[in-house]
Enzyme design. Sequence first.
Site, short mmCIF file in Angstrom:
data_model
loop_
_atom_site.label_atom_id
_atom_site.label_comp_id
_atom_site.label_asym_id
_atom_site.label_seq_id
_atom_site.Cartn_x
_atom_site.Cartn_y
_atom_site.Cartn_z
N ASN A 299 -47.33 79.62 -38.99
CA ASN A 299 -47.49 80.96 -39.55
C ASN A 299 -48.03 80.88 -40.97
O ASN A 299 -49.17 81.24 -41.25
CB ASN A 299 -46.14 81.70 -39.51
CG ASN A 299 -46.23 83.16 -39.95
OD1 ASN A 299 -47.20 83.60 -40.57
ND2 ASN A 299 -45.24 83.93 -39.64
N ALA B 241 -43.02 74.59 -37.18
CA ALA B 241 -42.74 74.61 -38.62
C ALA B 241 -43.25 73.39 -39.37
O ALA B 241 -43.25 72.28 -38.85
CB ALA B 241 -41.26 74.77 -38.94
N GLY B 242 -43.67 73.65 -40.59
CA GLY B 242 -44.05 72.58 -41.51
C GLY B 242 -45.54 72.38 -41.70
O GLY B 242 -45.96 71.67 -42.61
N GLY C 27 -42.29 76.61 -43.65
CA GLY C 27 -43.05 77.13 -44.78
C GLY C 27 -43.34 76.10 -45.87
O GLY C 27 -43.92 76.44 -46.89
N LYS D 140 -37.53 82.85 -29.13
CA LYS D 140 -37.57 81.68 -30.00
C LYS D 140 -36.26 81.67 -30.77
O LYS D 140 -36.04 82.48 -31.66
CB LYS D 140 -38.77 81.75 -30.96
CG LYS D 140 -38.79 80.56 -31.91
CD LYS D 140 -39.74 80.72 -33.07
CE LYS D 140 -39.27 79.81 -34.20
NZ LYS D 140 -40.10 79.90 -35.40
#
Lengths: 75, 286
Positions: free
Chosen positions: B233, B211-212, B180, B119
């Site tokens: 995550n 993401a986000g 995040g 990644k």
Amino acid sequence: MSSKSIGGEIIVTVNGTDHQLPSGSTAHDLVASLGLEGRPVAVELNEHVVPRVELPGRVLHQDDRLEIVTLVGGG
Amino acid sequence: MEDQAGTGGAVAEIPGAALQIGEFSLASRLVVGTGKYATYSEMARCLDASGTDCVTVAVRRERLLNAAGENILDHLDTTRYTLLPNTAGCFTADDAVRVARLGRELLRDLGNPGSEWVKLEVLGDQKTLLPDPVGTLAATERLVADGFTVLVYTSDDPVVAKRLKDLGAASVMPAGSPIGSGQGILNANSLRICLEYLKDGDPGYPVIVDAGVGTASDVAAAMELGVDGVLLNTAIAHAADPLRMARAMRAACEAGHEAFLAGRIPRKRYATASSPEDGRIGGSTT
């Protein structure tokens, strides 16, 4: 940092910190001396990865720069 | 007019039903990060509950003093999960390539199939963690040439997304919003254009929102746009109840994907009754 080895010792940089090793030490000797033998680590010498099987044959020299890394949590 | 894209009938599922990225075949469309959990055991429970079979990991300097502590690998079943090593924290193409190669060496030692992919993140700015498109393009080219299957984190810019695919990225992974931030999908229109450009003549090309994500509806919304997967995550790891959120994310991913395949109704300004107009009481018969 002096570029000469002193008293049969060399100084290499490991993860940004100077380490003193006996002249003739290998990358494997360094990993073992740090207690990392058998641990999940990868070694980079002067910005090139050294495969684990090649560590015992890789003799270190004065001013070599090493990174010893592992896996951590991340996204 | 409001929603001309993203409507228009059911979508045929690509045969196999798994998420296919280069040579990698995943059973779950959710890719879950391993960072920021309170404990490794909580991480392991959340990964299990999320249904994922692919988890991201980062490469960092080993502690040279007191290195005998726990390692994440003591808590990750590497026969169950394909590990996806990232280049998080790299701000130059050179650093990203070095980290990718170190990750490959670590995973080859473990015998995990994830050794052959990465990644890729090349960041441009510490505050936003937005990608540096120039460095990202350069690193993609070098890693593809080095034999990596490259999954590349990028912004939702469709032109950059297309360039990355043209350079050989196996999956382009636009951010929904900053890493995040929990803001979800900020620009669904850009993501739709990314999907259109990346899947033009190549409907199986995998596009993953990376993401986000803040909560389950963000995952469902992304999947309903037609992306092939979502990588997240923090939304699990920092939820008040991470285990419950992991279950919610699994359900949302499946629900969003099913809804995409089912084909949503068009948006209309005015109402359309669901019950019959005919036969209502009180009126005159005709």
